[in-house]
Design a protein around this motif. Structure first.
Motif, PDB file in Angstrom:
ATOM      1  N   MET A 180       0.845  -1.200   0.000  1.00  0.00           N
ATOM      2  CA  MET A 180       0.000   0.000   0.000  1.00  0.00           C
ATOM      3  C   MET A 180       0.872   1.239   0.000  1.00  0.00           C
ATOM      4  SD  MET A 180      -3.003   1.361   0.038  1.00  0.00           S
ATOM      5  CE  MET A 180      -4.102   0.033   0.478  1.00  0.00           C
ATOM      6  N   MET A 181       0.494   2.203  -0.804  1.00  0.00           N
ATOM      7  CA  MET A 181       1.202   3.483  -0.885  1.00  0.00           C
ATOM      8  C   MET A 181       0.341   4.579  -0.279  1.00  0.00           C
ATOM      9  SD  MET A 181       2.467   5.523  -4.311  1.00  0.00           S
ATOM     10  CE  MET A 181       3.921   4.501  -4.497  1.00  0.00           C
ATOM     11  N   ALA A 182       0.978   5.524   0.395  1.00  0.00           N
ATOM     12  CA  ALA A 182       0.275   6.671   0.962  1.00  0.00           C
ATOM     13  C   ALA A 182       0.890   7.958   0.437  1.00  0.00           C
ATOM     14  CB  ALA A 182       0.325   6.653   2.483  1.00  0.00           C
ATOM     15  N   VAL A 183       0.047   8.849  -0.059  1.00  0.00           N
ATOM     16  CA  VAL A 183       0.447  10.205  -0.423  1.00  0.00           C
ATOM     17  C   VAL A 183       0.056  11.109   0.731  1.00  0.00           C
ATOM     18  CG1 VAL A 183       0.084  12.129  -2.017  1.00  0.00           C
ATOM     19  CG2 VAL A 183       0.208   9.781  -2.898  1.00  0.00           C
ATOM     20  N   ASP A 220      -3.785   1.505  -6.694  1.00  0.00           N
ATOM     21  CA  ASP A 220      -4.571   2.238  -5.711  1.00  0.00           C
ATOM     22  C   ASP A 220      -3.664   2.734  -4.589  1.00  0.00           C
ATOM     23  OD1 ASP A 220      -4.717  -0.788  -5.170  1.00  0.00           O
ATOM     24  OD2 ASP A 220      -5.297   0.031  -3.224  1.00  0.00           O
ATOM     25  N   PHE A 221      -4.110   3.778  -3.915  1.00  0.00           N
ATOM     26  CA  PHE A 221      -3.254   4.445  -2.930  1.00  0.00           C
ATOM     27  C   PHE A 221      -4.100   5.224  -1.940  1.00  0.00           C
ATOM     28  CE2 PHE A 221      -4.161   7.371  -6.275  1.00  0.00           C
ATOM     29  CZ  PHE A 221      -4.113   8.644  -5.751  1.00  0.00           C
ATOM     30  N   LEU A 222      -3.493   5.522  -0.799  1.00  0.00           N
ATOM     31  CA  LEU A 222      -4.113   6.365   0.209  1.00  0.00           C
ATOM     32  C   LEU A 222      -3.687   7.810   0.009  1.00  0.00           C
ATOM     33  CD1 LEU A 222      -3.409   4.217   3.403  1.00  0.00           C
ATOM     34  CD2 LEU A 222      -5.545   4.296   2.109  1.00  0.00           C
ATOM     35  N   VAL A 223      -4.541   8.725   0.388  1.00  0.00           N
ATOM     36  CA  VAL A 223      -4.198  10.139   0.515  1.00  0.00           C
ATOM     37  C   VAL A 223      -4.536  10.558   1.940  1.00  0.00           C
ATOM     38  CG1 VAL A 223      -4.794  12.506  -0.153  1.00  0.00           C
ATOM     39  CG2 VAL A 223      -4.505  10.756  -1.909  1.00  0.00           C
ATOM     40  N   VAL A 224      -3.590  11.221   2.593  1.00  0.00           N
ATOM     41  CA  VAL A 224      -3.782  11.603   3.993  1.00  0.00           C
ATOM     42  C   VAL A 224      -3.377  13.055   4.182  1.00  0.00           C
ATOM     43  CG1 VAL A 224      -3.067  11.181   6.375  1.00  0.00           C
ATOM     44  CG2 VAL A 224      -3.379   9.255   4.803  1.00  0.00           C
ATOM     45  N   GLY A 225      -4.231  13.813   4.862  1.00  0.00           N
ATOM     46  CA  GLY A 225      -3.895  15.153   5.301  1.00  0.00           C
ATOM     47  C   GLY A 225      -3.357  15.094   6.711  1.00  0.00           C
ATOM     48  N   TYR A 258      -8.716  11.328   4.983  1.00  0.00           N
ATOM     49  CA  TYR A 258      -8.095  10.025   4.761  1.00  0.00           C
ATOM     50  C   TYR A 258      -8.887   9.359   3.642  1.00  0.00           C
ATOM     51  CZ  TYR A 258      -5.387  10.322   9.111  1.00  0.00           C
ATOM     52  OH  TYR A 258      -4.499  10.705  10.104  1.00  0.00           O
ATOM     53  N   TYR A 259      -8.240   9.117   2.501  1.00  0.00           N
ATOM     54  CA  TYR A 259      -8.917   8.640   1.300  1.00  0.00           C
ATOM     55  C   TYR A 259      -8.206   7.405   0.757  1.00  0.00           C
ATOM     56  CZ  TYR A 259     -10.192  13.665   1.297  1.00  0.00           C
ATOM     57  OH  TYR A 259     -10.590  14.925   1.639  1.00  0.00           O
ATOM     58  N   HIS A 260      -8.964   6.569   0.039  1.00  0.00           N
ATOM     59  CA  HIS A 260      -8.395   5.433  -0.686  1.00  0.00           C
ATOM     60  C   HIS A 260      -8.906   5.539  -2.123  1.00  0.00           C
ATOM     61  CE1 HIS A 260      -7.612   0.776  -0.711  1.00  0.00           C
ATOM     62  NE2 HIS A 260      -6.890   1.427  -1.604  1.00  0.00           N
ATOM     63  N   PHE A 261      -7.997   5.779  -3.062  1.00  0.00           N
ATOM     64  CA  PHE A 261      -8.353   6.042  -4.454  1.00  0.00           C
ATOM     65  C   PHE A 261      -7.753   4.999  -5.383  1.00  0.00           C
ATOM     66  CE2 PHE A 261      -8.248  10.617  -2.956  1.00  0.00           C
ATOM     67  CZ  PHE A 261      -9.602  10.877  -3.134  1.00  0.00           C
ATOM     68  N   ASP A 262      -8.352   4.886  -6.573  1.00  0.00           N
ATOM     69  CA  ASP A 262      -7.622   4.328  -7.704  1.00  0.00           C
ATOM     70  C   ASP A 262      -7.117   5.496  -8.553  1.00  0.00           C
ATOM     71  OD1 ASP A 262      -9.707   5.162  -9.451  1.00  0.00           O
ATOM     72  OD2 ASP A 262     -10.709   3.220  -9.353  1.00  0.00           O
ATOM     73  N   GLU A 263      -6.408   5.180  -9.623  1.00  0.00           N
ATOM     74  CA  GLU A 263      -5.727   6.226 -10.387  1.00  0.00           C
ATOM     75  C   GLU A 263      -6.680   7.132 -11.155  1.00  0.00           C
ATOM     76  OE1 GLU A 263      -1.876   5.213 -12.312  1.00  0.00           O
ATOM     77  OE2 GLU A 263      -2.284   3.182 -11.594  1.00  0.00           O
ATOM     78  N   ASP A 264      -7.953   6.789 -11.227  1.00  0.00           N
ATOM     79  CA  ASP A 264      -8.910   7.658 -11.925  1.00  0.00           C
ATOM     80  C   ASP A 264      -8.991   9.044 -11.294  1.00  0.00           C
ATOM     81  OD1 ASP A 264      -9.553   5.841 -13.865  1.00  0.00           O
ATOM     82  OD2 ASP A 264     -11.447   5.196 -12.938  1.00  0.00           O
TER      83      ASP A 264
END
Length: 256
Positions: free
Chosen positions: A1-4, A127-132, A190-196
């Motif tokens: 899992m990757m997190a941005v 897919d990846f996480l985005v976190v503030g 806190y989000y979990h996205f695909d590349e779309d």
């Protein structure tokens, strides 16, 4: 899992403190230690299996890069000085840093949360996480977040946040800082996205700042389903009220 992890914002809600110190480096008490918020977020994600991290920073956030550069000389000095607790803490943090894959990407202009995510596009695969990293979620469980989902929580006054409308757990709409909110559910960053999400953000026309909610709304209009995962123990540390609430909760827990 990757997190941005997006840490490029100006931190205007916490001025004048954040004039020279990034809001992500504000100190909080965590497990009986004082740590920067961003370290706590990193350690939480690491403990839940995340090993690939992309930090989006800006020109005045070099202190974050420096903080994530292990200083073994300092650890040796602490041990030689008999400060074993501090040495163990730093050594543990550095071991996590060295076992993770960490990259730093620059957002050269403050163009919003969505734009900060977009600049990470060349470095993300799958897919990846985005976190503030100005928000702590004490009941965080990333394994409960399916692809194309984000965390939500209930608040009394949602006007300063992204407000979410749901049918069961399916997101039907969300709006950034509405004057007249349609619910009291807000987005927790806190989000979990695909590349779309990158394609959607790149298609949004904006002035000033590109919001992440704009990209999500664009995908919902296309027919992509987003799910909301509810959490309760949330502290927005990017504003003074939230920061004080978190510190007060610690004092109250110690008095029990």
């Amino acid at each position: 899992m990757m997190a941005v992890i997006t840490a490029a914002g100006l931190g205007t809600r916490m001025l004048p403190w954040t004039k020279e110190i990034p809001k992500e480096m504000l100190p909080v008490v965590w497990n009986d230690e004082i740590k920067p918020i961003i370290q706590v977020v990193f350690e939480q994600l690491y403990s839940q299996g995340v090993r690939d991290f992309i930090f989006v920073v800006s020109r005045n956030k070099r202190v974050i890069e420096d903080y994530f550069a292990p200083d073994h000389d300092l650890v040796d000095y602490l041990e030689a000085s008999g400060k074993n607790r501090q040495a163990r803490s730093l050594r543990g943090f550095y071991e996590m840093v060295e076992r993770a894959n960490i990259a730093f990407v620059n957002q050269f202009e403050p163009k919003g949360f969505g734009h900060a995510v977009l600049v990470a596009r060349p470095y993300v695969s799958g897919d990846f996480l985005v976190v503030g990293p100005d928000t702590l979620v004490l009941d965080l469980d990333v394994s409960a977040m399916p692809v194309n989902s984000f965390l939500v929580t209930e608040v009394q006054d949602p006007r300063q946040y992204g407000v979410v409308q749901l049918v069961d757990d399916r997101v039907i709409d969300l709006e950034e800082k509405p004057r007249t909110p349609k619910s009291n559910l807000i987005v927790v960053p806190y989000y979990h996205f695909d590349e779309d999400i990158f394609r959607a953000l790149a298609s949004v026309k904006f002035e000033g700042e590109l919001q992440l909610t704009d990209g999500i709304r664009a995908l919902i209009r296309e027919g992509k389903e987003f799910r909301a995962v509810k959490v309760k123990r949330v502290y927005d540390l990017g504003n003074l009220t939230g920061y004080i609430d978190y510190m007060r909760s610690l004092v109250n827990s110690m008095n029990v």
